[in-house]
Write an enzyme that holds these catalytic residues in place. Structure first.
Site, mmCIF file in Angstrom:
data_model
loop_
_atom_site.group_PDB
_atom_site.id
_atom_site.type_symbol
_atom_site.label_atom_id
_atom_site.label_comp_id
_atom_site.label_asym_id
_atom_site.label_seq_id
_atom_site.Cartn_x
_atom_site.Cartn_y
_atom_site.Cartn_z
ATOM 1 N N SER A 222 0.835 -1.198 0.000
ATOM 2 C CA SER A 222 0.000 0.000 0.000
ATOM 3 C C SER A 222 0.872 1.252 0.000
ATOM 4 O O SER A 222 2.069 1.195 0.268
ATOM 5 C CB SER A 222 -0.893 0.025 1.246
ATOM 6 O OG SER A 222 -0.119 0.350 2.402
ATOM 7 N N ASP A 223 0.252 2.386 -0.287
ATOM 8 C CA ASP A 223 0.892 3.667 -0.020
ATOM 9 C C ASP A 223 0.881 3.878 1.494
ATOM 10 O O ASP A 223 0.266 3.107 2.250
ATOM 11 C CB ASP A 223 0.145 4.782 -0.750
ATOM 12 C CG ASP A 223 1.025 5.988 -1.059
ATOM 13 O OD1 ASP A 223 2.046 6.177 -0.359
ATOM 14 O OD2 ASP A 223 0.702 6.741 -1.991
ATOM 15 N N TYR A 224 1.553 4.916 1.933
ATOM 16 C CA TYR A 224 1.681 5.215 3.363
ATOM 17 C C TYR A 224 0.308 5.260 4.041
ATOM 18 O O TYR A 224 -0.580 6.008 3.633
ATOM 19 C CB TYR A 224 2.393 6.550 3.533
ATOM 20 C CG TYR A 224 2.429 7.099 4.928
ATOM 21 C CD1 TYR A 224 3.304 6.575 5.868
ATOM 22 C CD2 TYR A 224 1.594 8.145 5.307
ATOM 23 C CE1 TYR A 224 3.343 7.094 7.158
ATOM 24 C CE2 TYR A 224 1.629 8.662 6.585
ATOM 25 C CZ TYR A 224 2.510 8.127 7.505
ATOM 26 O OH TYR A 224 2.531 8.647 8.770
#
Length: 300
Positions: A222-224
């Site tokens: 995932s992104d942050y």
């Protein structure tokens, strides 16, 4: 994987800290260090964070994607990839989060400098070149942000709408070509939603299209994420169920307990369905680990 307990599988998918995957010496599995990109490294050897508050190691600042794309020189971009890889490996980094393959849909996008072009073929060609250069030296890269995360305003959770033809001809094409034509083993899912589904929780995107149709064999991260509860938007349970193998988690010490609890609950409620998805996530991460120098050449 068959020998791993439920707790080991969950911890393997949640990581050891912000920038390291979980080591499991009992199975001969080393920890893997990641670093932010995409124009070189942001490698923190001490305390790690997402905001760059703690000190980073000195690193080369390579030209931005918008700059290198103007050269139309794939051989030069391959050399840039090789240079990034050598620097990364010298710091013990095995995976870099980049390059960015998003489309410059609007000139006001705050991260256009990180993306190559408004043209999907140009973006794909440049990304393929840098991936090829990095991998030739033994570095795994993670193309991002999959997909249609082409604005900064409300990028966390914005509802993005497009018909299939538009998606395939423009937004997906920039990712499809690198996945099919280079040693691409890392993909970062985007913050935004496609319709009403978060990209990292969209099985049609990650399983049906990316893995089945395109033949992708790597991992998805995932992104942050600032999800502190393990539920709702960017839930690790939704992620695992739908082909997003691991979360890039901020405030790791605070987030991880709730993430682990929710994944344990999911297994108790659906041991076959969630257990199968969790096993597949472990497998995808392990495949990528086995392609890194940390696994192939541990003495180095």
């Amino acid at each position: 994987i068959s020998n791993m307990t439920l707790e080991e599988k969950i911890s393997y998918c949640t990581g050891a800290d912000f920038w390291h995957t979980k080591a499991m010496p009992q199975y001969g599995i080393p920890a893997i260090k990641m670093s932010d990109g995409p124009h070189g490294l942001r490698c923190q050897l001490g305390s790690s964070d997402m905001l760059g508050i703690n000190k980073s190691e000195p690193a080369t600042c390579f030209p931005t994607a918008v700059t290198v794309a103007q050269t139309w020189n794939t051989e030069l971009i391959k050399e840039e990839g090789k240079a990034i890889a050598k620097e990364a490996l010298s710091m013990g980094v095995s995976i870099v989060l980049g390059p960015g393959c998003n489309i410059k849909r609007n000139p006001l996008c705050g991260r256009n400098f990180e993306y190559y072009s408004e043209d999907p073929v140009m973006s794909a060609t440049m990304a393929t070149a840098v991936i090829t250069g990095c991998y030739s030296e033994g570095l795994i890269v993670t193309i991002k942000h999959f997909v249609m995360n082409d604005q900064e305003s409300h990028r966390e959770g914005v509802y993005t709408w497009a018909d299939e033809q538009t998606m395939r001809e423009i937004y997906l094409k920039a990712f499809e070509i690198p996945v099919k034509e280079s040693a691409c083993y890392g993909v970062m899912s985007a913050y935004n939603r496609i319709g009403t589904d978060w990209c990292g929780g969209c099985s049609e995107l990650l399983n049906d299209l990316l893995r089945t149709e395109w033949g992708y064999t790597g991992y998805v991260i995932s992104d942050y994420s600032s999800n502190m509860t393990g539920t709702g938007y960017m839930s690790p349970v939704v992620a695992v169920y739908n082909g997003n193998d691991t979360m890039l988690t901020g405030l790791w010490l605070i987030s991880m307990p709730s993430h682990i609890i929710e994944m344990q609950k999911a297994y108790r409620n659906d041991p076959v369905g969630f257990g199968t998805a969790l096993r597949e996530a472990c497998r995808n991460i392990m495949i990528v680990k086995m392609k890194t120098k940390a696994f192939l050449e541990p003495s180095e």
